[in-house]
Write an enzyme that holds these catalytic residues in place. Structure first.
Site, PDB file in Angstrom:
ATOM      1  N   TYR A  89      43.492 -34.844  53.478  1.00 42.68           N
ATOM      2  CA  TYR A  89      44.918 -35.108  53.276  1.00 42.68           C
ATOM      3  C   TYR A  89      45.423 -34.267  52.104  1.00 42.68           C
ATOM      4  O   TYR A  89      46.513 -33.705  52.155  1.00 42.68           O
ATOM      5  CB  TYR A  89      45.159 -36.595  53.000  1.00 42.68           C
ATOM      6  N   ASN A 112      52.621 -39.242  63.930  1.00 42.83           N
ATOM      7  CA  ASN A 112      52.356 -38.275  64.993  1.00 42.83           C
ATOM      8  C   ASN A 112      52.391 -38.975  66.347  1.00 42.83           C
ATOM      9  O   ASN A 112      51.600 -39.873  66.614  1.00 42.83           O
ATOM     10  CB  ASN A 112      50.989 -37.625  64.753  1.00 42.83           C
ATOM     11  N   CYS A 120      45.663 -34.883  64.478  1.00 46.20           N
ATOM     12  CA  CYS A 120      45.627 -35.670  63.245  1.00 46.20           C
ATOM     13  C   CYS A 120      44.255 -36.303  63.016  1.00 46.20           C
ATOM     14  O   CYS A 120      43.915 -36.647  61.888  1.00 46.20           O
ATOM     15  CB  CYS A 120      46.726 -36.726  63.252  1.00 46.20           C
ATOM     16  N   HIS A 121      43.450 -36.426  64.061  1.00 51.18           N
ATOM     17  CA  HIS A 121      42.114 -37.002  63.908  1.00 51.18           C
ATOM     18  C   HIS A 121      41.191 -36.098  63.089  1.00 51.18           C
ATOM     19  O   HIS A 121      40.150 -36.545  62.622  1.00 51.18           O
ATOM     20  CB  HIS A 121      41.493 -37.281  65.289  1.00 51.18           C
TER      21      HIS A 121
END
Length: 151
Positions: A89, A112, A120-121
């Site tokens: 992040y 998302n 995003c995973h």
């Protein structure tokens, strides 16, 4: 205006595609939408999802990013994460010139609407742990394992 609704049943998500002569809108859901009067059709993008799930190939499907300008910046940065790789992040925050905004980045990632398409995973915590996932930790573990990522 005439439009068509399609669906793609992938291993983890159901994607709905609404298409007319001007644009295409894709949205992902964990559950089916309520039954419609007309049966949904399979879309040609189904093959792309099959390639991702069964042949470990990246997805290449056109879509339009939505959200605030900050969320769009974050989601655009997520698109740069290669298949099979992870970033933190904090890394995303630095890449969008908001180095002290890791929490805001995490919040934007949580909004998302196109999981897998916008990966995003692939974002983890700075300490190397998995971090959260809107669709549950089991699903994030599965996606990471599917891409041969060990956390």
């Amino acid at each position: 205006m005439q439009y068509f609704i399609y669906h793609i049943n992938s291993t983890l998500y159901i994607y709905y595609i609404i298409e007319n002569e001007y644009c295409i809108f894709i949205s992902g859901f964990n559950e089916p939408l309520p039954e419609s009067k007309d049966p949904l059709q399979y879309h040609s993008y189904h093959a792309n999802f099959d390639q991702y799930f069964y042949e470990n190939q990246p997805l290449y499907i056109p879509y339009i990013l939505t959200g605030t300008p900050f969320e769009q910046k974050v989601h655009n940065e997520l698109l740069k994460i290669p298949y099979g790789k992870t970033v933190t992040y904090q890394y995303i925050a630095k890449m969008i010139n908001h180095p002290n905004s890791a929490r805001a980045v995490a919040n934007a990632i949580g909004k998302n609407q196109l999981p897998i398409l916008i990966p995003c995973h692939r974002v983890i915590r700075s300490d190397g742990s998995m971090g959260g996932y809107k669709y549950g930790s089991d699903m994030k573990k599965w996606l990471l394992k599917h891409e041969n990522i060990t956390i």
